[in-house]
Write a protein that holds these residues in place. Structure first.
Motif, short mmCIF file in Angstrom:
data_model
loop_
_atom_site.label_atom_id
_atom_site.label_comp_id
_atom_site.label_asym_id
_atom_site.label_seq_id
_atom_site.Cartn_x
_atom_site.Cartn_y
_atom_site.Cartn_z
N GLN A 70 0.81 -1.26 0.04
CA GLN A 70 0.13 -0.03 -0.02
C GLN A 70 0.75 1.26 -0.12
O GLN A 70 0.69 2.20 -0.65
N ILE A 71 1.91 1.13 0.83
CA ILE A 71 2.77 2.30 0.97
C ILE A 71 3.40 2.57 -0.35
O ILE A 71 3.70 3.72 -0.92
N ILE A 72 3.92 1.34 -1.11
CA ILE A 72 4.77 1.49 -2.35
C ILE A 72 3.82 2.02 -3.35
O ILE A 72 4.35 2.83 -4.40
N ARG A 73 2.59 1.62 -3.38
CA ARG A 73 1.54 2.06 -4.46
C ARG A 73 1.64 3.44 -4.35
O ARG A 73 1.49 4.36 -5.42
N GLU A 74 1.51 3.94 -3.19
CA GLU A 74 1.34 5.63 -3.08
C GLU A 74 2.60 6.36 -3.71
O GLU A 74 2.47 7.31 -4.39
N GLU A 77 4.72 4.93 -6.08
CA GLU A 77 4.90 4.78 -7.53
C GLU A 77 4.32 5.80 -8.04
O GLU A 77 4.53 5.82 -9.30
N ARG A 78 3.15 6.54 -7.59
CA ARG A 78 2.31 7.18 -8.46
C ARG A 78 3.21 8.58 -8.53
O ARG A 78 3.03 9.44 -9.66
N GLU A 79 4.22 8.84 -8.00
CA GLU A 79 4.91 10.24 -8.14
C GLU A 79 6.64 9.71 -8.32
O GLU A 79 7.06 10.81 -8.72
N ARG A 110 8.90 -1.70 -9.07
CA ARG A 110 7.73 -2.74 -8.74
C ARG A 110 7.19 -3.31 -9.82
O ARG A 110 6.91 -4.68 -9.90
N SER A 111 7.21 -2.90 -11.09
CA SER A 111 7.13 -3.63 -12.23
C SER A 111 7.87 -4.61 -12.27
O SER A 111 7.58 -5.79 -13.06
N GLN A 112 9.15 -4.44 -12.11
CA GLN A 112 10.06 -5.88 -12.46
C GLN A 112 9.86 -6.88 -11.46
O GLN A 112 9.91 -7.87 -11.98
N ILE A 113 9.38 -6.40 -10.12
CA ILE A 113 8.80 -7.68 -9.29
C ILE A 113 7.67 -8.28 -9.72
O ILE A 113 7.59 -9.64 -9.64
#
Length: 116
Positions: free
Chosen positions: A79-83, A85-87, A95-98
């Motif tokens: 959830q933190i990473i998704r926030e 990754e927007r910026e 994250r896309s590589q994972i």
């Protein structure tokens, strides 16, 4: 939960890089490769065999940064990473590589927004 108050985009990048490094360790790369081979290109099998391995690798890494070593800790981290990754394009790329480890490529025709 002090790990949350000190969490920055740089911390997120470091953790994502550690996850990728861990996935590429010979013993883990072998397990992932075998699971992918057994799954073929079937999404359900990928989610059944490869995804749990990736989840466990991520849990093993995030616990070193103070997150709970379970699914809930992984959900918090994601959830933190998704926030972030927007910026942050670097976080989005990592994250896309994972995700590419456990999600087979999907071809999309961007003209018609249709799966091919």
């Amino acid at each position: 939960m002090s790990y949350l108050s000190n969490f920055t985009a740089d911390t997120g990048k470091t953790i994502l890089i550690d996850v990728l490094k861990t996935a590429n360790l010979p013993e883990n790369a072998k397990k992932l490769s075998e699971a992918k081979t057994n799954s073929g290109k079937e999404m359900i099998k990928m989610m059944q065999y490869v995804f749990p391995l990736v989840m466990q690798l991520q849990i093993n890494v995030i616990k070193e940064y103070g997150f709970p070593p379970n699914r809930e800790g992984l959900v918090q981290f994601e959830q933190i990473i998704r926030e972030f990754e927007r910026e942050d394009v670097d976080i989005a790329r990592l994250r896309s590589q994972i995700r590419s480890i456990y999600l087979p490529p999907i071809n999309i025709n961007s003209t018609n927004d249709v799966l091919i």
